[in-house]
Write a protein that holds these residues in place. Structure first.
Motif, PDB file in Angstrom:
ATOM      1  N   VAL A  58      -7.564   8.986  -7.592  1.00  0.00           N
ATOM      2  CA  VAL A  58      -6.820   8.594  -9.279  1.00  0.00           C
ATOM      3  C   VAL A  58      -8.478   9.244 -10.031  1.00  0.00           C
ATOM      4  N   ASN A  59      -7.788   9.377 -10.818  1.00  0.00           N
ATOM      5  CA  ASN A  59      -8.592   9.822 -12.211  1.00  0.00           C
ATOM      6  C   ASN A  59      -9.861   8.492 -12.315  1.00  0.00           C
ATOM      7  N   ASP A  60     -10.474   8.817 -13.070  1.00  0.00           N
ATOM      8  CA  ASP A  60     -11.701   8.275 -13.695  1.00  0.00           C
ATOM      9  C   ASP A  60     -11.156   7.257 -15.243  1.00  0.00           C
ATOM     10  N   ASN A 109      -2.191   7.282  -5.797  1.00  0.00           N
ATOM     11  CA  ASN A 109      -3.386   7.864  -5.218  1.00  0.00           C
ATOM     12  C   ASN A 109      -3.027   9.092  -5.443  1.00  0.00           C
ATOM     13  N   TYR A 110      -1.937   9.719  -4.940  1.00  0.00           N
ATOM     14  CA  TYR A 110      -1.504  11.530  -4.351  1.00  0.00           C
ATOM     15  C   TYR A 110      -1.028  12.123  -5.631  1.00  0.00           C
ATOM     16  N   MET A 111      -0.772  11.045  -6.833  1.00  0.00           N
ATOM     17  CA  MET A 111      -0.512  11.652  -8.056  1.00  0.00           C
ATOM     18  C   MET A 111      -1.346  11.582  -8.765  1.00  0.00           C
ATOM     19  N   GLY A 112      -2.731  11.519  -8.505  1.00  0.00           N
ATOM     20  CA  GLY A 112      -4.206  11.764  -9.510  1.00  0.00           C
ATOM     21  C   GLY A 112      -4.434  13.093  -9.508  1.00  0.00           C
ATOM     22  N   SER A 113      -5.243  13.291  -9.960  1.00  0.00           N
ATOM     23  CA  SER A 113      -6.242  15.143 -10.749  1.00  0.00           C
ATOM     24  C   SER A 113      -7.523  15.089 -10.335  1.00  0.00           C
ATOM     25  N   GLN A 114      -7.886  13.539  -9.758  1.00  0.00           N
ATOM     26  CA  GLN A 114      -9.691  13.936  -9.163  1.00  0.00           C
ATOM     27  C   GLN A 114      -9.911  14.597  -8.529  1.00  0.00           C
ATOM     28  N   ILE A 115      -8.852  14.418  -7.378  1.00  0.00           N
ATOM     29  CA  ILE A 115      -9.061  15.783  -5.753  1.00  0.00           C
ATOM     30  C   ILE A 115      -8.178  17.140  -6.704  1.00  0.00           C
ATOM     31  N   VAL A 116      -9.072  18.111  -6.534  1.00  0.00           N
ATOM     32  CA  VAL A 116      -7.692  19.673  -6.256  1.00  0.00           C
ATOM     33  C   VAL A 116      -6.626  19.632  -4.986  1.00  0.00           C
ATOM     34  N   ILE A 117      -5.965  19.785  -5.080  1.00  0.00           N
ATOM     35  CA  ILE A 117      -4.782  19.368  -4.428  1.00  0.00           C
ATOM     36  C   ILE A 117      -3.921  21.441  -4.692  1.00  0.00           C
ATOM     37  N   GLY A 153       1.010  -1.221  -0.192  1.00  0.00           N
ATOM     38  CA  GLY A 153       0.059   0.206   0.033  1.00  0.00           C
ATOM     39  C   GLY A 153       1.108   1.130   0.263  1.00  0.00           C
ATOM     40  N   LEU A 154       1.888   1.118   0.474  1.00  0.00           N
ATOM     41  CA  LEU A 154       2.472   2.508   1.333  1.00  0.00           C
ATOM     42  C   LEU A 154       3.717   3.003  -0.260  1.00  0.00           C
ATOM     43  N   CYS A 155       4.720   1.762  -1.134  1.00  0.00           N
ATOM     44  CA  CYS A 155       5.381   2.016  -1.600  1.00  0.00           C
ATOM     45  C   CYS A 155       4.393   1.614  -3.332  1.00  0.00           C
ATOM     46  N   VAL A 156       3.243   1.230  -3.322  1.00  0.00           N
ATOM     47  CA  VAL A 156       2.989   1.037  -4.213  1.00  0.00           C
ATOM     48  C   VAL A 156       1.711   2.076  -5.131  1.00  0.00           C
ATOM     49  N   LEU A 157       0.854   1.995  -3.367  1.00  0.00           N
ATOM     50  CA  LEU A 157      -0.656   2.002  -4.547  1.00  0.00           C
ATOM     51  C   LEU A 157      -0.623   4.016  -3.472  1.00  0.00           C
ATOM     52  N   LEU A 158       0.027   4.306  -2.416  1.00  0.00           N
ATOM     53  CA  LEU A 158      -0.027   5.918  -2.280  1.00  0.00           C
ATOM     54  C   LEU A 158       0.538   6.782  -3.088  1.00  0.00           C
ATOM     55  N   PRO A 159       1.432   6.217  -3.882  1.00  0.00           N
ATOM     56  CA  PRO A 159       2.341   6.688  -4.537  1.00  0.00           C
ATOM     57  C   PRO A 159       1.109   7.397  -5.254  1.00  0.00           C
ATOM     58  N   SER A 186      -6.260  17.805   2.190  1.00  0.00           N
ATOM     59  CA  SER A 186      -7.246  16.855   2.176  1.00  0.00           C
ATOM     60  C   SER A 186      -6.714  15.257   2.526  1.00  0.00           C
ATOM     61  N   LEU A 187      -6.486  14.627   3.598  1.00  0.00           N
ATOM     62  CA  LEU A 187      -6.530  13.435   3.593  1.00  0.00           C
ATOM     63  C   LEU A 187      -6.817  12.280   1.895  1.00  0.00           C
ATOM     64  N   GLU A 188      -7.964  12.924   1.668  1.00  0.00           N
ATOM     65  CA  GLU A 188      -8.415  12.123   0.464  1.00  0.00           C
ATOM     66  C   GLU A 188      -7.410  11.696  -0.744  1.00  0.00           C
ATOM     67  N   SER A 189      -6.668  12.645  -0.109  1.00  0.00           N
ATOM     68  CA  SER A 189      -5.610  13.241  -1.963  1.00  0.00           C
ATOM     69  C   SER A 189      -5.122  11.687  -1.777  1.00  0.00           C
ATOM     70  N   PHE A 190      -5.182  11.072  -0.905  1.00  0.00           N
ATOM     71  CA  PHE A 190      -4.161   9.680  -0.421  1.00  0.00           C
ATOM     72  C   PHE A 190      -4.670   8.186  -0.436  1.00  0.00           C
ATOM     73  N   SER A 191      -6.284   8.760  -1.238  1.00  0.00           N
ATOM     74  CA  SER A 191      -7.044   8.000  -0.900  1.00  0.00           C
ATOM     75  C   SER A 191      -7.350   7.135  -2.295  1.00  0.00           C
ATOM     76  N   ILE A 192      -7.814   6.322  -3.267  1.00  0.00           N
ATOM     77  CA  ILE A 192      -8.275   5.967  -4.560  1.00  0.00           C
ATOM     78  C   ILE A 192      -9.442   6.969  -5.260  1.00  0.00           C
ATOM     79  N   SER A 193     -10.343   8.110  -4.358  1.00  0.00           N
ATOM     80  CA  SER A 193     -10.882   9.173  -5.259  1.00  0.00           C
ATOM     81  C   SER A 193      -9.735  10.300  -5.418  1.00  0.00           C
TER      82      SER A 193
END
Length: 714
Positions: free
Chosen positions: A139-141, A113-121, A105-111, A130-137
């Motif tokens: 990740v772009n659709d 998630n964080y590199m996605g742009s679905q949520i404005v950071i 999760g930390l080495c593969v999935l978390l990066p 927002s901690l949602e920026s570290f979640s699957i939410s």
């Protein structure tokens, strides 16, 4: 929730943990606190008391960590029994699952998630991200990165299933090895018989002897009838309290305390010597107990402990229908003599049935009632909703630190405080269901507590908000994955703070033992110490196993949704491993032994968590516009259920009873020592005698008033 609110919660709880560790490491060295921090060692006489003062006693140290780390599993087995070993295996299993999940999760999935742009950071204000920026939410659709999450779900399921198989096999082999190494125990040779057929010409005891002598002539050894002893048990309890009161009065140096009034509330009547008065009252109680015991002849319950000469004989009687009428001569496994819960032997079938109905209704009511703190907690996590309800708080809520404490720390603290009240209630409800063993009550309470926490902590919080008002959606099963996929990821931040508050801090407070410490100081302050032995506590399985498993459900569920929770769970299980090993070795003493039968609860809970993760994955991939991944996830819960079915058939029978091969080998080994077998059979005749029928002697009389009154039936 903002990152700053999470850091505030972590800081508060980390500070509390450090305070607990520091105070414990100092207080445990004080000789006066030995009965709080090492009651088992004190009771066993294994604690070396050093009364000479030295500066080292006032300095914190970590020596207790090494003492807890080094003992082997064999040493733990000798000290805590197989149930204690299984409890630690739950922690080890959970630690392995979370460790694997954290690496992926930390080495593969978390990066990803964080590199996605679905949520404005806003990277310029990192603490308010927002901690949602570290979640699957985040990740772009439709992103191809979601296939990494898909592969992680499959790999994680395979790893957890492999661990489940390995642990189930390991513990089942441990259970058999424990059985082989055990000395002959009364419960191995005894069954509990209920529904004894009444006869107009014979007593119940005579009916039992006639039945088993006729149908088990070479196997039947003896029996002991159960009697109505509720009133006697109450009298004995009163006598014990009175005896302690007398001992306390005799030990005091202030002779004026020995004189007082015995009228209403101690304010009226002449002054008397309280020691003489209570001793006379105690003698009257003993006479009353003796009288009540003598009047029990013929007041038998339609239940008996029937003992056999061999383990195989007891197993045959246990697993075969005894009479032509299946409602008569019912047999069930006899608990250990120390494990028996006597009150419900006197309960009739209808009272037990009513008790079960009451428990079901009470559990449903308690579940509904618990929605009140859940609603309070969820309102605190959304400040805008709180401002709408209470406009006058707007100025206070705008203060940064206050808002961080309210959203990051207060919700999980409130939930923790309410949850503390539930385990005693569950134990009380289980005790009125008609169980005849303390271990059965604890296991039942453990199951109730587990599903209560999963529903009221996980689902009630995850599905809070508008979803709770659309329960009709759950009537359509195909909508459940979408509902879960919408609701569950959004509560990841709340559960992170819940792990920190109810995991880190609660486990650290278990080491500190605040309430026993206060109780010890209060008793020493207001009462005179006596030589009477204190009771060593037993491990609270009913509250701790559900807690461990709930965090396991959170770790498995949020593995691919919000990997940020995993390091906090990893810290929790590391703390639990060290602290509970220490408590098992020094604090708690086993009051019963189930042979590791708590493990199937762990297996079932983990399978449930895996299927829940699969359902959420189906929904989340569908919402993220990756329908192929959603369709390819559907076989996973089916495969998991097939795996579960295989494990149930392969390992579960060993936890329900021991195979004939094992019992015959043990019986043959007994034949090699006939003298020991004969001695054991003699003890077996009275092993299940009701403590209320045994001779009692609290006063100093030695005039034969306390001779045995009710002989054993055999």
């Amino acid at each position: 929730m903002l990152l700053s609110a999470l850091l505030t919660s972590v800081g508060i709880n980390l500070g509390l943990c450090l305070i607990y560790f520091t105070l414990y490491s100092i207080l445990r060295k004080q000789p006066s606190n030995a009965d709080v921090y090492a009651p088992r060692l004190v009771a066993e006489g294994k604690l070396e008391q050093r009364n000479n003062f030295n500066l080292e006693r006032l300095l914190p140290s970590t020596s207790w960590v090494n003492q807890s780390w080094h003992p082997s599993e064999e040493h733990l087995l000798a000290r805590a029994g197989l149930d204690g070993v299984v409890f630690m295996r739950i922690i080890i299993f959970s630690l392995r699952v979370v460790a694997f999940a954290a690496v992926v999760g930390l080495c593969v999935l978390l990066p990803l998630n964080y590199m996605g742009s679905q949520i404005v950071i806003d990277f310029s204000d990192f603490t308010n991200i927002s901690l949602e920026s570290f979640s699957i939410s985040n990740v772009n659709d439709g992103s191809k990165k979601l296939w990494v999450h898909f592969g992680a779900v499959y790999a994680f399921t395979a790893f957890v299933s492999y661990l489940l198989f390995i642990e189930y096999r390991y513990i089942s082999l441990k259970r058999l090895a424990y059985y082989y190494s055990s000395e002959p125990e009364p419960d191995q040779f005894t069954v509990l018989v209920r529904g004894i057929l009444k006869s107009s010409t014979e007593s119940l005891s005579e009916s039992v002897e006639k039945f088993f002598s006729e149908y088990y002539p070479s196997l039947y050894l003896s029996h002991y009838m159960v009697h109505h002893t509720t009133n006697i048990q109450k009298l004995i309890s009163d006598a014990e309290k009175l005896s302690r009161k007398i001992a306390l009065l005799k030990s005091t140096r202030d002779t004026s305390q020995r004189f007082g009034r015995v009228g209403c509330f101690g304010f009226f009547g002449p002054k008397v010597d309280l020691v003489e008065y209570y001793e006379k009252k105690l003698e009257d109680l003993e006479d009353n107990i003796k009288t009540q015991q003598s009047l029990l002849s013929g007041k038998e319950v339609a239940a008996a402990f029937v003992s056999f000469k061999t383990r195989l004989g007891a197993a045959i009687a246990l697993n075969i229908q005894q009479g032509e009428n299946p409602t008569e001569w019912l047999t069930e496994r006899a608990p250990e003599p120390r494990d028996i819960y006597w009150p419900f032997f006197s309960a009739s079938f209808i009272s037990r049935w009513i008790g079960n109905v009451v428990v079901v209704v009470a559990c449903a009511f308690l579940t509904i009632l618990f929605f009140i703190p859940v609603i309070i907690v969820q309102s605190l996590t959304h400040l805008e909703q709180l401002e709408t309800w209470f406009p006058f708080l707007k100025g206070v809520l705008n203060i940064a630190f206050v808002s961080q404490v309210i959203t990051g720390y207060l919700p999980s603290l409130i939930l923790k405080m309410f949850l503390q009240l539930v385990p005693p209630v569950m134990i009380m409800l289980s005790s009125i269901q008609g169980y005849v063993a303390h271990s059965q009550i604890v296991k039942s309470a453990c199951n109730k507590m587990l599903w209560f926490t999963i529903w009221n902590i996980f689902f009630a919080n995850a599905l809070s908000g508008s979803v709770l008002y659309r329960l009709n959606i759950f009537l359509e099963p195909k909508e459940i994955p979408n509902i879960l996929a919408l609701a569950v990821p959004g509560q990841a931040t709340f559960f992170i703070t819940y792990v920190v508050t109810n995991g880190w801090t609660n486990t650290s407070s278990e080491l500190f033992r605040l309430m026993p410490l206060i109780s010890s100081y209060m008793s020493k302050l207001f009462f005179v110490e006596t030589d009477e032995q204190f009771e060593v506590p037993e491990l609270p399985y009913a509250s701790e196993i559900p807690r461990l498993l709930l965090f396991g459900v959170l770790g498995i569920t949020y593995f691919f949704l919000s990997p940020l929770i995993l390091p906090f769970l990893l810290v929790y299980y590391c703390l639990a491993y060290i602290i509970w090993r220490h408590q098992l070795l020094n604090v708690y003493s086993p009051k019963f032994e189930t042979g590791g039968t708590f493990w199937p609860i762990v297996h079932n809970s983990t399978i449930f968590a895996l299927i829940l993760m699969h359902m959420i994955a189906v929904g989340i991939f569908g919402l993220k516009k990756l329908p192929l991944a959603s369709s390819l996830t559907i076989p996973l819960p089916i495969i998991t259920l097939l795996f579960n079915n295989y494990c149930r058939k392969r390992f579960l029978p060993v936890f329900k009873g021991y195979p004939a091969e094992c019992m015959i080998k043990k019986d043959r080994s007994d034949l090699n020592n006939p003298a020991r077998a004969t001695e054991f059979h003699e003890k077996l005749i009275t092993a299940y005698k009701d403590p209320a029928l045994k001779p009692v002697q609290f006063s100093g009389r030695t005039n034969g008033h306390n001779a045995p009154l009710l002989g054993s039936e055999a």
